[in-house]
Write a protein that holds these residues in place. Structure first.
Motif, PDB file in Angstrom:
ATOM      1  N   PHE A   1       0.864  -1.181   0.000  1.00  0.00           N
ATOM      2  CA  PHE A   1       0.000   0.000   0.000  1.00  0.00           C
ATOM      3  C   PHE A   1       0.899   1.229   0.000  1.00  0.00           C
ATOM      4  CE2 PHE A   1      -2.215  -3.430   2.106  1.00  0.00           C
ATOM      5  CZ  PHE A   1      -3.432  -3.441   1.447  1.00  0.00           C
TER       6      PHE A   1
ATOM      7  N   PRO B   1      -3.643   7.102   2.915  1.00  0.00           N
ATOM      8  CA  PRO B   1      -3.478   6.341   1.678  1.00  0.00           C
ATOM      9  C   PRO B   1      -3.431   7.194   0.414  1.00  0.00           C
ATOM     10  CG  PRO B   1      -5.589   5.844   2.740  1.00  0.00           C
ATOM     11  CD  PRO B   1      -4.900   6.838   3.595  1.00  0.00           C
TER      12      PRO B   1
ATOM     13  N   LEU C   1       1.922  -5.407   3.829  1.00  0.00           N
ATOM     14  CA  LEU C   1       1.192  -6.352   4.674  1.00  0.00           C
ATOM     15  C   LEU C   1       1.567  -7.744   4.189  1.00  0.00           C
ATOM     16  CD1 LEU C   1      -0.984  -6.544   6.936  1.00  0.00           C
ATOM     17  CD2 LEU C   1      -2.633  -6.895   5.103  1.00  0.00           C
TER      18      LEU C   1
ATOM     19  N   PHE D   1      -4.748  -5.703   9.330  1.00  0.00           N
ATOM     20  CA  PHE D   1      -4.798  -4.404  10.000  1.00  0.00           C
ATOM     21  C   PHE D   1      -5.907  -4.434  11.038  1.00  0.00           C
ATOM     22  CE2 PHE D   1      -3.260  -3.403   5.703  1.00  0.00           C
ATOM     23  CZ  PHE D   1      -2.058  -2.798   6.019  1.00  0.00           C
TER      24      PHE D   1
ATOM     25  N   ASP E   1      -7.369  -4.749   3.725  1.00  0.00           N
ATOM     26  CA  ASP E   1      -7.041  -3.633   2.849  1.00  0.00           C
ATOM     27  C   ASP E   1      -6.812  -2.390   3.701  1.00  0.00           C
ATOM     28  OD1 ASP E   1      -7.855  -1.156   1.155  1.00  0.00           O
ATOM     29  OD2 ASP E   1      -7.528  -2.748  -0.329  1.00  0.00           O
ATOM     30  N   TYR E   2      -5.655  -1.741   3.530  1.00  0.00           N
ATOM     31  CA  TYR E   2      -5.343  -0.573   4.361  1.00  0.00           C
ATOM     32  C   TYR E   2      -6.336   0.561   4.156  1.00  0.00           C
ATOM     33  CZ  TYR E   2      -3.141   3.121   6.869  1.00  0.00           C
ATOM     34  OH  TYR E   2      -2.933   4.137   7.763  1.00  0.00           O
ATOM     35  N   ARG E   3      -6.781   0.759   2.928  1.00  0.00           N
ATOM     36  CA  ARG E   3      -7.718   1.862   2.662  1.00  0.00           C
ATOM     37  C   ARG E   3      -9.016   1.678   3.459  1.00  0.00           C
ATOM     38  NH1 ARG E   3      -4.685   0.661  -1.771  1.00  0.00           N
ATOM     39  NH2 ARG E   3      -6.013  -1.114  -2.206  1.00  0.00           N
TER      40      ARG E   3
ATOM     41  N   TYR F   1      -8.256   2.497   7.116  1.00  0.00           N
ATOM     42  CA  TYR F   1      -8.143   3.944   7.268  1.00  0.00           C
ATOM     43  C   TYR F   1      -9.526   4.593   7.324  1.00  0.00           C
ATOM     44  CZ  TYR F   1      -6.739   8.764   6.300  1.00  0.00           C
ATOM     45  OH  TYR F   1      -6.566  10.119   6.361  1.00  0.00           O
TER      46      TYR F   1
ATOM     47  N   ILE G   1      -4.204   2.491  14.039  1.00  0.00           N
ATOM     48  CA  ILE G   1      -4.232   1.320  13.162  1.00  0.00           C
ATOM     49  C   ILE G   1      -2.938   0.564  13.422  1.00  0.00           C
ATOM     50  CG2 ILE G   1      -4.306   0.486  10.792  1.00  0.00           C
ATOM     51  CD1 ILE G   1      -5.531   3.253  10.042  1.00  0.00           C
TER      52      ILE G   1
ATOM     53  N   ILE H   1      -0.768  -3.336  12.741  1.00  0.00           N
ATOM     54  CA  ILE H   1      -0.694  -4.571  11.963  1.00  0.00           C
ATOM     55  C   ILE H   1      -0.619  -5.700  12.966  1.00  0.00           C
ATOM     56  CG2 ILE H   1       0.657  -5.911  10.313  1.00  0.00           C
ATOM     57  CD1 ILE H   1       1.720  -3.207   9.247  1.00  0.00           C
TER      58      ILE H   1
ATOM     59  N   LEU I   1       2.450   1.111  12.859  1.00  0.00           N
ATOM     60  CA  LEU I   1       2.772   1.507  11.491  1.00  0.00           C
ATOM     61  C   LEU I   1       4.158   2.132  11.346  1.00  0.00           C
ATOM     62  CD1 LEU I   1      -0.643   2.839  10.124  1.00  0.00           C
ATOM     63  CD2 LEU I   1       0.304   0.529  10.027  1.00  0.00           C
TER      64      LEU I   1
END
Length: 152
Positions: free
Chosen positions: A4, A37, A52, A58, A77-79, A82, A97, A99, A131
């Motif tokens: 990402f 993002p 990731l 996440f 999915d990071y988006r 977020y 956030i 991981i 992060l």
């Protein structure tokens, strides 16, 4: 593995090179370490890449530490993570956030009538990675460019 891209809104004071000459990014709070993002790699000094790895995810926790789907949750999915984090942090800010990374397993046991432990199954143990520990700055040297200056 999925990559990402994004950027951080941070300050230069959070960057340094350690004794091993590797770049260190150590913001004093989540606001300066949150990845915002982007759709592609950028060219600015605060543009980052976030990887990731397979088997990771996440996690978004709201201000109370809740990971419920209503205000937080788990995402691949990071988006999406977020978006979920945008207003569930303290004072309506962005929530933390992290991981979540597998960290071994543990046995789930139950006591039998004779008092012995019977293994019923195994659970995965997880640890959190923040992060700033995982992001890579795309347009900064990974090692101190001054290290070894003057050596031939």
């Amino acid at each position: 593995m999925e990559t990402f891209y994004g950027h951080v809104n941070t300050l230069e004071q959070f960057f340094s090179y350690g004794p091993d000459c590797a770049l260190r990014f150590e913001p004093f709070n989540d606001a300066y370490g949150t990845v915002h993002p982007d759709s592609a790699p950028g060219t600015g000094k605060y543009d980052v890449e976030l990887i990731l790895n397979d088997g990771e995810y996440f996690q978004v926790q709201d201000a109370s530490g809740d990971v419920s789907r209503r205000r937080g949750g788990n995402f691949l999915d990071y988006r999406d993570a977020y978006k979920a984090a945008l207003t569930c942090g303290e004072y309506g800010g962005i929530a933390r956030i992290t991981i979540r990374v597998p960290a071994g397993t543990e046995n789930v046991t139950a006591l039998a009538a004779d008092g012995t432990a019977v293994i019923m199954g195994r659970d995965t143990k997880w640890r959190s990675v923040y992060l700033p520990e995982r992001i890579r700055f795309l347009n900064r040297p990974a090692t101190d460019p001054e290290a070894g200056a003057g050596e031939q």
